[in-house]
Design an enzyme around this catalytic site. Structure first.
Site, PDB file in Angstrom:
ATOM      1  N   TYR A 183     -52.277  18.967   7.899  1.00  0.00           N
ATOM      2  CA  TYR A 183     -52.960  19.437   9.112  1.00  0.00           C
ATOM      3  C   TYR A 183     -52.491  18.622  10.310  1.00  0.00           C
ATOM      4  O   TYR A 183     -52.484  17.389  10.276  1.00  0.00           O
ATOM      5  CB  TYR A 183     -54.484  19.313   8.979  1.00  0.00           C
ATOM      6  CG  TYR A 183     -55.111  19.506  10.327  1.00  0.00           C
ATOM      7  CD1 TYR A 183     -55.583  18.432  11.072  1.00  0.00           C
ATOM      8  CD2 TYR A 183     -55.112  20.772  10.930  1.00  0.00           C
ATOM      9  CE1 TYR A 183     -56.070  18.615  12.346  1.00  0.00           C
ATOM     10  CE2 TYR A 183     -55.597  20.951  12.198  1.00  0.00           C
ATOM     11  CZ  TYR A 183     -56.084  19.871  12.908  1.00  0.00           C
ATOM     12  OH  TYR A 183     -56.544  20.050  14.162  1.00  0.00           O
ATOM     13  N   HIS A 234     -59.642  16.885   8.251  1.00  0.00           N
ATOM     14  CA  HIS A 234     -59.688  18.358   8.229  1.00  0.00           C
ATOM     15  C   HIS A 234     -60.206  18.897   6.902  1.00  0.00           C
ATOM     16  O   HIS A 234     -59.673  19.888   6.374  1.00  0.00           O
ATOM     17  CB  HIS A 234     -58.316  18.943   8.550  1.00  0.00           C
ATOM     18  CG  HIS A 234     -58.403  20.123   9.482  1.00  0.00           C
ATOM     19  ND1 HIS A 234     -58.279  21.414   9.062  1.00  0.00           N
ATOM     20  CD2 HIS A 234     -58.630  20.176  10.810  1.00  0.00           C
ATOM     21  CE1 HIS A 234     -58.400  22.235  10.098  1.00  0.00           C
ATOM     22  NE2 HIS A 234     -58.604  21.511  11.164  1.00  0.00           N
TER      23      HIS A 234
HETATM   24  C1  GCO Z   1     -59.754  19.880  15.933  1.00  0.00           C
HETATM   25  C2  GCO Z   1     -59.834  21.051  14.996  1.00  0.00           C
HETATM   26  C3  GCO Z   1     -58.884  22.165  15.298  1.00  0.00           C
HETATM   27  C4  GCO Z   1     -59.103  23.313  14.346  1.00  0.00           C
HETATM   28  C5  GCO Z   1     -58.999  24.616  15.093  1.00  0.00           C
HETATM   29  C6  GCO Z   1     -59.291  25.811  14.200  1.00  0.00           C
HETATM   30  O1  GCO Z   1     -60.248  18.804  15.540  1.00  0.00           O
HETATM   31  O2  GCO Z   1     -59.271  20.094  17.062  1.00  0.00           O
HETATM   32  O3  GCO Z   1     -59.780  20.596  13.669  1.00  0.00           O
HETATM   33  O4  GCO Z   1     -57.572  21.750  15.287  1.00  0.00           O
HETATM   34  O5  GCO Z   1     -58.176  23.266  13.301  1.00  0.00           O
HETATM   35  O6  GCO Z   1     -59.913  24.561  16.146  1.00  0.00           O
HETATM   36  O7  GCO Z   1     -59.115  27.006  14.916  1.00  0.00           O
HETATM   37 MG    MG Z   2     -61.080  18.902  13.647  1.00  0.00          MG
END
Ligand code: GCO
Ligand code: MG
Length: 431
Positions: A183, A234
């Protein structure tokens, strides 16, 4: 029952509307889909019988955009026409109850779009910046954090240093796991963006645990003690792995570790609080303020340090501000969600809460590209690591319908990105 200029009859008006003789009425609730930087934004415009008076909200949910739009167009808009836009609390409860079965993120985002638009409208009618309706400022600016990602500590440290030179004091650091679909970090050798989009590469939590903590530790060593480093897990670890991750990042002294666990495993946070001092941030996946309560009310005190409030998903500023007030009582800070899938309208609305709440901690701040500014005049830009609200009436961000039409949402809408990730054994991995 219908007043001459009140527009269509309101099916179930609030009892006080007649006596009060309020003149302003909602005449239309319109939705607009646009994607000036590829990510779909759903804008809500609440129009009234006062010429030129309208409010703007954001109902953006990249994963279920069309469903949210249908809730607004097919269900909520017909209920709103004819109502007094001033009755924000009444309208929020009416719309929430109207579905009978409560909540969910799709309903939340639809309500959030209406709610923010009504607050924007009220502030415009009063000729005041939105934050003034929430008790005024308690700070000059809202501290912001930006994102960096990379394949190794050297690259990450350079990017953190560059962010600090741009004025940021808080930086989210996402390190790639070579060959895995990590992520927030597309680097890492074998993985390319096409494979990442296809989610063709499996996820390996063991590799993540081996790789990321030492990289974050080396980044801390390279950038020094002053800059605040954040990291977003995440929701990709199970409780056993999560405890091990916290142990391995203690020396990084993170400002917070976000979404260490999935909402389904949130019951483990209280025990983790007892064994680790690493600050925890949770909540962007929550669509109901009640989901925060177990984390704020533990018998030994809160088990999280930051509430990652996503104002659109939570149903707007009306519920978000109630949560902010409770966070203030519990000593938990707000760290509102705000990457690029939250539109500049929602960012500005969230900023009005940030700037007027003693519970505020730090605001996630997307860096919007020029087409976004064209569609959303007044988009707030972080300067010197902070966000400053407009002084103009309302939240201060407008919406250019003609410009928005130049950026249609990509077809087909990708709505499955978070469903395709699998572990090395083939089982589905949370996003
Ligand atoms: C963050 C979030 C986002 C999400 C996204 C999903 O901390 O900014 O985890 O990156 O993955 O908003 O649509
Ligand atoms: Mg997040």
């Amino acid at each position: 029952m219908t007043q001459p200029d009140a527009g269509p009859e309101v099916l179930a008006p609030a009892p006080w509307v007649e006596e009060r003789g309020a003149r302003t009425r909602i005449t239309a609730v319109r939705t607009f889909l646009t994607a000036p930087h590829g990510c779909p934004h759903l804008v809500v415009r609440v129009e009234t019988n006062d010429p030129g008076l309208y409010g703007l909200g954001c109902a953006s949910d990249p994963q279920r955009t069309l469903a949210v739009r249908s809730v607004l167009d097919d269900y909520l808009a017909p209920m709103l026409v004819g109502r007094d836009p001033d009755d924000i609390e009444d309208i929020h409860r009416l719309l929430l109850n109207s579905a009978y079965w409560r909540g969910g993120s799709i309903t939340g985002n639809a309500l959030g779009g209406v709610d923010v638009a009504l607050w924007d409208l009220k502030a415009k009618r009063l000729g005041a910046p939105l934050y003034a309706l929430f008790g005024g400022r308690v700070r000059a600016y809202a501290e912001a954090y930006t994102h960096v990602d990379g394949a190794d500590a050297a690259e990450l440290a350079d990017k953190v240093t560059a962010a600090v030179e741009r004025g940021y004091r808080h930086v989210r650091v996402q390190a790639a796991v070579p060959g895995a679909d990590t992520y927030g970090a597309a680097g890492g050798g074998a993985l390319d963006r096409a494979a990442a989009r296809r989610r063709a590469v499996p996820w390996d939590s063991a590799a993540y645990l081996r790789t990321v903590p030492p990289v974050l530790t080396e980044v801390r060593e390279r950038v020094g003690p002053d800059v605040e480093l954040l990291h977003d897990v995440h929701e990709r670890l199970d409780p056993r792995q999560a405890r091990e991750f916290l142990r391995r990042v203690e020396d990084v002294r993170p400002y917070f570790v976000e979404d260490l666990l999935a909402p389904e495993d949130a019951g483990h946070f209280a025990a983790m609080r007892k064994t680790s001092a690493v600050p925890l941030a949770v909540g962007e996946l929550f669509h109901d303020t009640a989901q925060f309560l177990p984390l704020l009310e533990g018998c030994d005190g809160p088990s999280i340090d930051f509430a990652r409030v996503r104002v659109p998903t939570l149903g707007g500023l009306t519920p978000a501000r109630k949560l902010a007030a409770y966070c203030e009582l519990r000593g938990v800070r707000l760290a509102p969600h705000g990457p690029a899938d939250v539109s500049p309208v929602a960012q500005a609305a969230t900023l009005a809460m940030d700037i007027s709440s003693h519970a505020f901690g730090v605001q996630e701040a997307a860096v919007f590209r020029p087409p976004v500014h064209e569609v959303f005049p007044g988009t707030v830009v972080a300067t010197a690591g902070g966000l400053v609200p407009h002084e103009t009436p309302g939240h201060g961000v407008d919406f250019d319908e003609a410009a928005a039409a130049k950026f249609p949402v990509p077809e087909p809408l990708q709505h499955d990105r978070w469903a395709l990730l699998r572990n090395t054994d083939g089982s589905v991995q949370r996003a």
